[in-house]
Design an enzyme around this catalytic site. Structure first.
Site, PDB file in Angstrom:
ATOM      1  N   SER A 321      41.279   2.101  -1.135  1.00  0.00           N
ATOM      2  CA  SER A 321      41.929   1.479  -2.275  1.00  0.00           C
ATOM      3  C   SER A 321      42.722   0.222  -1.916  1.00  0.00           C
ATOM      4  O   SER A 321      42.139  -0.799  -1.626  1.00  0.00           O
ATOM      5  CB  SER A 321      42.804   2.503  -2.984  1.00  0.00           C
ATOM      6  OG  SER A 321      42.011   3.583  -3.398  1.00  0.00           O
ATOM      7  N   ASP A 332      36.798 -11.569   3.500  1.00  0.00           N
ATOM      8  CA  ASP A 332      36.021 -12.525   2.711  1.00  0.00           C
ATOM      9  C   ASP A 332      36.543 -13.948   2.852  1.00  0.00           C
ATOM     10  O   ASP A 332      35.794 -14.909   2.642  1.00  0.00           O
ATOM     11  CB  ASP A 332      36.025 -12.122   1.237  1.00  0.00           C
ATOM     12  CG  ASP A 332      35.042 -10.990   0.937  1.00  0.00           C
ATOM     13  OD1 ASP A 332      34.475 -10.435   1.900  1.00  0.00           O
ATOM     14  OD2 ASP A 332      34.848 -10.668  -0.250  1.00  0.00           O
ATOM     15  N   LYS A 346      36.834   3.010  -2.705  1.00  0.00           N
ATOM     16  CA  LYS A 346      37.404   3.244  -4.036  1.00  0.00           C
ATOM     17  C   LYS A 346      37.798   1.896  -4.618  1.00  0.00           C
ATOM     18  O   LYS A 346      38.677   1.228  -4.110  1.00  0.00           O
ATOM     19  CB  LYS A 346      38.619   4.157  -3.980  1.00  0.00           C
ATOM     20  CG  LYS A 346      39.267   4.346  -5.357  1.00  0.00           C
ATOM     21  CD  LYS A 346      40.456   5.282  -5.281  1.00  0.00           C
ATOM     22  CE  LYS A 346      41.094   5.452  -6.667  1.00  0.00           C
ATOM     23  NZ  LYS A 346      41.913   4.303  -7.053  1.00  0.00           N
TER      24      LYS A 346
END
Length: 448
Positions: A321, A332, A346
């Protein structure tokens, strides 16, 4: 953005993996409840049932309600007479199960209080961590928390608790002992302690509100490199403040790079993950959330990074999470190299509401995506360098947590190799992921 969407913005109300971001107060639902119905339900267990239905009807991320006739569910719920709150709670849980979403869940008052205590990053008590020692069968102090009444009173790691306010602990479970030790700040408590080489003695304490440390950090001299090791256990309300303190302190000690350990971090507050991401990133997107109407909201870095030093992030399949939001943002944006095992997977955001009787409900309100638009739900984030621990290694680290962040910790040792290679953005040919495997679909689970 209309007023309703703005009021219930995922970034304002969301929590990740059992962590609350904001407690919404309940209000009347206008024309949804006519006055006669509201009067009939006043002070009835049925009132809580219908409030939960209304909240799910308004906020749940899946407008088809898992292909359920949600209006028929309400009619069924209100057709029953509930003789107790427990009956009502059971009916609510059965209705929510129809959604097929383990994260949309009802909490009785005790469960709701436990959740809010956890995510506040504070406890009311004396500030000790304890366990039932498997060998001695004694309730043993693992740690007295910094600035706590226990530490100030001289309680030490290794002390064992003989009695709590005169009640012997010889047959007591750790959970039961914890319930006796917790209490309202300002109230008194007496512990009878045992200590090697001494007779049993009493310690009088006054309970206080204590900030729970969720960030641990240290400076490590690894060869000719100074490495700042930071372990973040969960994203509580105080995690951002503690992380900022850690980064600044390690910066002052002129570290060459950082290892950020998110292993076994189950998540926490969405806003805490965003705040912490901004400490590491000057530019770039952090996370995008999408609600059931397709409305999206993207959060970005805001030129407030505290360091530009290289970072390696450690993760495992219990990193979930909010941990995955931070990991995804750093990965990224080419800000960190990720080392370890594939994360939990999740990518759902919940809002939490406190109900009139002290119970609460968590409702999935949005789906989130990493900056590159990747949906990690049921999949997780693949590390740049995949290095799974063997079962023997996992057992060794679990039994000896002091080995975490040392050269006896294989994933930490690999992080040091990455820092030494001067490849800080993305893996080069010589440190491409090892034994890369396809993303597996993992069953979601409640993480507390």
């Amino acid at each position: 953005m209309n007023r309703s969407a703005k009021r219930y913005s995922p970034l304002q109300l969301a929590f990740i993996s059992g962590a609350i971001a904001s407690t919404a107060t309940l209000s009347a639902f206008g024309s949804v409840w006519c006055r006669s119905v509201r009067a009939a339900l006043q002070d009835s267990p049925k009132a809580v049932v219908d409030v939960v239905w209304q909240l799910v009807n308004r906020e749940y991320v899946d407008g088809s309600f898992n292909k359920q006739d949600w209006l028929a569910v309400r009619q069924s719920l209100l057709s029953k007479d509930y003789t107790s709150q427990q009956e009502a709670y059971t009916a609510i849980r059965q209705a929510l199960e129809k959604l097929g979403d383990p994260y949309t869940r009802f909490m009785d008052p005790k469960q709701y209080e436990a959740l809010t205590n956890q995510t506040s990053g504070e406890v009311s008590g004396i500030g000790i961590r304890m366990e039932l020692n498997e060998q001695t069968k004694k309730l043993t102090v693992i740690e007295a928390i910094e600035n706590s009444p226990a530490l100030k009173a001289g309680i030490r790691s290794g002390d064992w608790i003989v009695a709590i306010d005169g009640k012997p602990t010889s047959q007591m479970k750790a959970e039961d002992a914890s319930n006796l030790i917790r209490g309202r700040a300002g109230t008194k408590l007496t512990l009878r302690l045992g200590r090697n080489g001494q007779s049993a003695f009493d310690v009088n304490l006054t309970r206080a509100s204590i900030e729970v440390p969720t960030v641990r950090y240290s400076l490590k001299q690894e060869g000719n490199r100074r490495v700042g090791y930071i372990r973040l256990r969960e994203f509580s309300a105080h995690a951002g403040t503690q992380m900022r303190r850690a980064i600044r302190d390690l910066n002052a000690k002129q570290v060459d790079g950082f290892v950020l350990d998110l292993r076994s971090n189950p998540g926490g507050l969405l806003q805490a993950s965003i705040e912490i991401a901004r400490m590491w990133m000057d530019n770039g997107a952090i996370v995008k959330t999408v609600d059931r109407k397709g409305g999206s909201e993207e959060t970005k870095a805001n030129h407030t990074a505290l360091t530009k030093r290289p970072v390696v992030v450690l993760v495992d399949n219990n990193s979930a999470s909010a941990s995955e939001i931070l990991t995804g943002a750093l990965k990224d944006n080419n800000r960190a190299v990720v080392v370890g095992s594939q994360t939990f997977g999740k990518a759902l955001v919940q809002s939490v509401h406190e109900l009139a009787d002290g119970s609460g409900v968590a409702i999935t309100i949005a789906h989130y995506y990493t900056p590159k638009g990747t949906d990690i739900n049921h999949k997780g984030i693949a590390p740049d360098i995949k290095l799974d621990l063997t079962e023997a290694q996992q057992r060794q680290l679990a039994a000896n947590p002091d080995l975490l962040g040392t050269k006896n910790d294989p994933q930490y040792a690999r992080a040091l190799a990455v820092l030494s290679s001067n490849s800080f953005a993305r893996p080069t040919q010589q440190n491409q992921p090892l034994q890369q495997q396809p993303m597996s679909n993992r069953a979601t689970d409640l993480k507390f």
